[in-house]
Design an enzyme around this catalytic site. Structure first.
Site, short mmCIF file in Angstrom:
data_model
loop_
_atom_site.label_atom_id
_atom_site.label_comp_id
_atom_site.label_asym_id
_atom_site.label_seq_id
_atom_site.Cartn_x
_atom_site.Cartn_y
_atom_site.Cartn_z
N ASP A 1 -0.25 5.04 0.97
CA ASP A 1 -0.54 6.00 2.03
C ASP A 1 -0.47 5.32 3.40
O ASP A 1 -1.27 4.44 3.70
CB ASP A 1 -1.94 6.60 1.85
CG ASP A 1 -2.09 7.38 0.54
OD1 ASP A 1 -1.13 8.06 0.15
OD2 ASP A 1 -3.17 7.33 -0.07
N ASP B 1 0.87 -1.18 0.00
CA ASP B 1 0.00 0.00 0.00
C ASP B 1 0.91 1.23 0.00
O ASP B 1 2.11 1.13 0.31
CB ASP B 1 -0.88 -0.04 1.26
CG ASP B 1 -1.68 1.22 1.46
OD1 ASP B 1 -2.28 1.71 0.49
OD2 ASP B 1 -1.70 1.74 2.60
C1 BG6 Z 1 -6.13 5.80 0.17
C2 BG6 Z 1 -6.14 6.48 1.50
O1 BG6 Z 1 -4.84 5.33 -0.12
O2 BG6 Z 1 -6.53 6.70 -0.86
C3 BG6 Z 1 -7.48 7.13 1.77
O3 BG6 Z 1 -5.88 5.52 2.51
C4 BG6 Z 1 -7.84 8.05 0.59
O4 BG6 Z 1 -7.39 7.87 2.96
C5 BG6 Z 1 -7.82 7.25 -0.68
O5 BG6 Z 1 -9.15 8.61 0.79
C6 BG6 Z 1 -8.19 8.09 -1.92
O6 BG6 Z 1 -7.20 9.05 -2.17
P1 BG6 Z 1 -7.35 10.22 -3.24
O7 BG6 Z 1 -5.95 10.78 -3.33
O8 BG6 Z 1 -7.81 9.60 -4.52
O9 BG6 Z 1 -8.34 11.19 -2.70
MG MG Z 2 -2.84 3.08 3.64
#
Ligand code: BG6
Ligand code: MG
Length: 214
Positions: free
Chosen positions: A12, A10
């Site tokens: 984030d 993963d």
């Molecule tokens: C995930 C995160 O990786 O991505 C979430 O854990 C986030 O918190 C999701 O909402 C979507 O991200 P983005 O950048 O498309 O808004």
């Molecule tokens: Mg994550």
């Protein structure tokens, strides 16, 4: 040394601390809308895509929203998030993350990335690590967000590796569920109470050791 043929990470909260930026951006939105928001509730948002996260937040707000209003809010959150991401550089890898990537590469395994974020490639480029991954599956490549297993199954397919030969690494309960339902072994990074379905749990990426996972 290891029975795995690939490790799928993963992004984030595992490779870099953008989970914090998502938290800050959602918190500002929730506060403005009068929706209760704290770290415990935020755990439910980790690994969930943008509109899915917004729905969970607004379900706790005192009013209702049209689809158009939701899109405006999601866009404002994303612009705030992107302002935070724009401050990032190669120093913002989480401690242990680069070592983990090097260890997996050194062991001759494939490396995948599975992120439901639409900003995944931007974050990888800010960190300067895009070319360390053999394959990146982001929001654009899938129909179902985590906890659905599609994203990890897609990554395994792109890498040409059987899911049973993959190790997945996640900081979110939804992500661990995605890995397990894909038939992979899961390493959870963070709180054991949150990541109960993981096969192995480490407090941070500094403790990632391929040899520990069979
Ligand atoms: C995930 C995160 O990786 O991505 C979430 O854990 C986030 O918190 C999701 O909402 C979507 O991200 P983005 O950048 O498309 O808004
Ligand atoms: Mg994550």
């Amino acid at each position: 040394m290891t029975r795995f043929k690939a490790v799928i990470f993963d992004l984030d909260g595992v490779i870099t601390d953008t989970a914090r930026f998502h938290y800050l951006a959602w918190k500002r939105l929730a506060d403005a809308e009068g929706a209760p928001f704290d770290e415990a509730f935020n755990e439910q948002l980790k690994g969930v895509d943008r509109m899915g996260s917004l729905e969970l937040i607004l379900a706790r707000a005192p009013r209702s929203y049209t689809s158009a209003q939701k899109l405006v809010l999601a866009d404002a959150k994303n612009r705030h998030y992107q302002e935070l991401v724009a401050t990032m550089g190669p120093d913002d890898l989480l401690p242990g993350a680069l070592r983990a990537l090097q260890e997996v590469r050194g062991a001759g395994l494939k490396i995948g990335l599975a992120s439901v974020s639409k900003n995944a490639f931007t974050v990888l480029d800010r960190l300067g690590i895009r070319d360390r991954f053999d394959d990146v599956v982001d929001a654009a490549a899938i129909a179902n967000s985590k906890p659905h297993p599609e994203i990890f199954l897609t990554a395994a397919s792109h890498l040409g590796v059987d899911p049973a030969d993959c190790l997945g690494v996640e900081d979110a309960a939804a992500g661990v569920a995605s890995i397990k339902d894909a038939g992979m072994v899961a390493v959870g990074v963070g709180d054991p109470a949150v990541l109960a379905r993981a096969d192995y749990i480490i407090p941070s990426m500094q403790r990632f050791r391929l040899a520990d996972y069979g």
